[in-house]
Enzyme design. Structure first.
Site, PDB file in Angstrom:
ATOM      1  N   SER A  36       1.980   3.858   5.575  1.00  0.00           N
ATOM      2  CA  SER A  36       1.087   3.192   6.523  1.00  0.00           C
ATOM      3  C   SER A  36       1.603   1.810   6.917  1.00  0.00           C
ATOM      4  CB  SER A  36      -0.295   3.049   5.876  1.00  0.00           C
ATOM      5  OG  SER A  36      -1.156   2.326   6.715  1.00  0.00           O
ATOM      6  N   GLY A  61      -3.238   1.143   9.135  1.00  0.00           N
ATOM      7  CA  GLY A  61      -4.616   0.958   8.680  1.00  0.00           C
ATOM      8  C   GLY A  61      -5.573   0.771   9.850  1.00  0.00           C
ATOM      9  N   ASN A  84       5.018  -9.511   4.278  1.00  0.00           N
ATOM     10  CA  ASN A  84       4.314  -9.376   5.550  1.00  0.00           C
ATOM     11  C   ASN A  84       2.872  -9.805   5.384  1.00  0.00           C
ATOM     12  OD1 ASN A  84       2.180  -7.104   6.250  1.00  0.00           O
ATOM     13  ND2 ASN A  84       3.489  -6.294   4.612  1.00  0.00           N
ATOM     14  N   ILE A  86       0.632  -9.087   8.156  1.00  0.00           N
ATOM     15  CA  ILE A  86       0.190  -8.558   9.453  1.00  0.00           C
ATOM     16  C   ILE A  86      -1.337  -8.652   9.557  1.00  0.00           C
ATOM     17  CG2 ILE A  86       0.163  -6.539  10.997  1.00  0.00           C
ATOM     18  CD1 ILE A  86       3.013  -7.618  10.453  1.00  0.00           C
ATOM     19  N   CYS A 145      -7.933  -4.322   0.504  1.00  0.00           N
ATOM     20  CA  CYS A 145      -8.442  -5.351   1.425  1.00  0.00           C
ATOM     21  C   CYS A 145      -9.715  -6.009   0.885  1.00  0.00           C
ATOM     22  CB  CYS A 145      -8.663  -4.776   2.816  1.00  0.00           C
ATOM     23  SG  CYS A 145      -9.076  -3.070   2.862  1.00  0.00           S
ATOM     24  N   GLY A 258       7.084   2.471  -2.844  1.00  0.00           N
ATOM     25  CA  GLY A 258       7.336   1.057  -3.152  1.00  0.00           C
ATOM     26  C   GLY A 258       8.832   0.870  -3.328  1.00  0.00           C
TER      27      GLY A 258
HETATM   28  C1  LIG Z   1       4.733  -4.448   7.924  1.00  0.00           C
HETATM   29  C2  LIG Z   1       3.905  -3.676   6.934  1.00  0.00           C
HETATM   30  C3  LIG Z   1       2.623  -3.275   7.290  1.00  0.00           C
HETATM   31  C4  LIG Z   1       1.827  -2.546   6.374  1.00  0.00           C
HETATM   32  N1  LIG Z   1       0.568  -2.144   6.747  1.00  0.00           N
HETATM   33  C5  LIG Z   1      -0.179  -1.417   5.872  1.00  0.00           C
HETATM   34  C6  LIG Z   1      -1.481  -0.938   6.246  1.00  0.00           C
HETATM   35  O1  LIG Z   1      -1.950  -1.142   7.380  1.00  0.00           O
HETATM   36  N2  LIG Z   1      -2.204  -0.245   5.324  1.00  0.00           N
HETATM   37  C7  LIG Z   1      -1.709   0.028   4.066  1.00  0.00           C
HETATM   38  O2  LIG Z   1      -2.388   0.669   3.268  1.00  0.00           O
HETATM   39  N3  LIG Z   1      -0.462  -0.381   3.693  1.00  0.00           N
HETATM   40  C8  LIG Z   1       0.292  -1.102   4.566  1.00  0.00           C
HETATM   41  N4  LIG Z   1       1.551  -1.514   4.195  1.00  0.00           N
HETATM   42  C9  LIG Z   1       2.069  -1.160   2.863  1.00  0.00           C
HETATM   43  C10 LIG Z   1       3.028   0.031   2.936  1.00  0.00           C
HETATM   44  O3  LIG Z   1       2.366   1.185   3.413  1.00  0.00           O
HETATM   45  C11 LIG Z   1       3.636   0.331   1.545  1.00  0.00           C
HETATM   46  O4  LIG Z   1       2.611   0.735   0.664  1.00  0.00           O
HETATM   47  C12 LIG Z   1       4.345  -0.863   0.942  1.00  0.00           C
HETATM   48  O5  LIG Z   1       5.086  -1.550   1.932  1.00  0.00           O
HETATM   49  C13 LIG Z   1       5.274  -0.494  -0.210  1.00  0.00           C
HETATM   50  O6  LIG Z   1       6.244   0.441   0.178  1.00  0.00           O
HETATM   51  P1  LIG Z   1       7.733   0.044   0.678  1.00  0.00           P
HETATM   52  O7  LIG Z   1       8.299  -0.913  -0.332  1.00  0.00           O
HETATM   53  O8  LIG Z   1       8.458   1.330   0.780  1.00  0.00           O
HETATM   54  O9  LIG Z   1       7.561  -0.632   2.010  1.00  0.00           O
HETATM   55  C14 LIG Z   1       2.344  -2.231   5.091  1.00  0.00           C
HETATM   56  C15 LIG Z   1       3.652  -2.653   4.753  1.00  0.00           C
HETATM   57  C16 LIG Z   1       4.434  -3.351   5.644  1.00  0.00           C
HETATM   58  C17 LIG Z   1       5.827  -3.772   5.241  1.00  0.00           C
END
Ligand SMILES: Cc1cc2nc3c(=O)[nH]c(=O)nc-3n(C[C@H](O)[C@H](O)[C@H](O)COP(=O)(O)O)c2cc1C
Length: 319
Positions: A36, A61, A84, A86, A145, A258
């Site tokens: 996500s 999200g 991030n 965002i 959140c 992750g």
């Molecule tokens: C730019 C960005 C936006 C994200 N937005 C959301 C979100 O809207 N909802 C959510 O549950 N996780 C969000 N995440 C978390 C990711 O889905 C993921 O769980 C987290 O980045 C860890 O995985 P990764 O290390 O492979 O990125 C976001 C991550 C990033 C980097």
């Protein structure tokens, strides 16, 4: 007869190995999903990969109303990862259901909605709007959140709130509910057990780790929001440790992620107890990575005589 179809990489893989997995009643054709917030609604990735190959796309999200997100700067690269803040910028549930969801469904990919209410009621309303009839395959419930009714305390840091919010969403939807756990807690197993007791069908873990960076020239925090979520390879060992711990304590499947950057990472997550995986930050480095990982996973299985990927789930966990 459409021979092109028959000789497609997907057909070849499904004739050779069994990549399908069960995620709490949701059947995925392979364990690789897009995380996500890192994959938008799929559009930007179409030039780089056939997104219909993915096990599922987990969309950005969704809140009830359109949300502008946090002040800039919202992204900062760190050693082995990124921060991030965002802040859940998104167009709201109605635009998601009316515009983005049909686009993804037309591409033939399973869609997992990610909901992020700021109150119990918001989460209930969002859950009730996303049912099987909408075409969505499952709900990922972002409990990282703030709960505005509890002074901004994060839903996911308190076992009672976790139980209640999972239970509330389960009651209003007929879809599998997959709470997404925050790693910003001292004992993740207590939170995981509360989510399971609340009726979770599977668990998604982990979300980002809270962090920050300082601009020494300006003598100020870098991010407009001061704090942000750390993702990428830096968090992989933490994610693996938490999944390993939780896998031993619960009976429902885990969607792990992750810091996954390559197929060895995918295998580590599966062997630590993940039934499926989510690819996040890696999409920004290599936009075709998620589909490539499906092919590489199949290659690994052939080379190592693994007929079913599900046989490897938790393979490295000491009983
Ligand atoms: C730019 C960005 C936006 C994200 N937005 C959301 C979100 O809207 N909802 C959510 O549950 N996780 C969000 N995440 C978390 C990711 O889905 C993921 O769980 C987290 O980045 C860890 O995985 P990764 O290390 O492979 O990125 C976001 C991550 C990033 C980097």
């Amino acid at each position: 007869m459409n021979t092109g179809q028959k000789n497609s990489p997907e057909q070849y893989i499904s004739d050779t190995v069994d990549l399908s997995v069960d995620l709490g009643g949701l059947r995925l054709k392979n364990p690789v999903t897009a995380a996500s917030g890192t994959f938008g609604y799929g559009r930007e990735y179409e030039p780089f990969a056939d997104i219909s190959r993915l096990g599922a796309v987990i969309v950005k999200g969704t809140t009830l109303k359109p949300t502008p997100g946090n002040p800039a700067p919202r992204i900062y690269e760190t050693a082995s990862g990124m921060l991030n803040s965002i802040g859940l910028e998104n167009p709201g549930i109605e635009v998601f259901l009316d515009i983005h969801l049909p686009y993804l469904l037309e591409r033939g990919v399973q869609v997992i909605a990610n909901i992020a209410g700021n109150t119990f009621e918001d989460n209930e309303t969002l859950g009730a709007m996303i049912r099987r009839q909408s075409g969505v395959a499952a709900i990922e419930l972002n409990i990282s959140c703030p709960n505005v009714e509890k002074g901004g305390m994060h839903f996911g840091t308190d076992p009672d709130m976790v139980f209640q919010v999972v239970n509330a969403v389960k009651k209003v939807t007929d879809l599998p509910v997959i709470p997404k756990l925050s790693p910003n807690v001292s004992d993740i197993t207590i939170i995981a057990q509360a989510a399971q007791a609340g009726g979770a069908d599977a668990l998604s873990m982990i979300n980002t780790l809270m962090g920050m960076a300082i601009d020494v020239k300006k003598r100020k925090p870098v991010l407009g929001n001061i704090f942000g979520g750390l993702s990428g390879p830096a968090i992989k060992p933490v994610a693996l440790r938490m999944i390993y711990q939780v896998h031993k304590e619960i009976d429902i499947p885990i969607l792990g992620g992750g810091g996954i950057m390559n197929v060895t990472d995918v295998l580590e997550f599966i062997m630590a107890g993940s039934s499926a995986v989510s690819i996040g930050t890696a999409n920004f480095v290599q936009p075709g990575i998620s589909v490539q990982l499906i092919n590489e996973l199949a290659d690994y299985m052939v080379a190592n005589n693994v007929a079913k990927i599900s046989d490897l789930v938790g393979a490295a966990v000491y009983k």
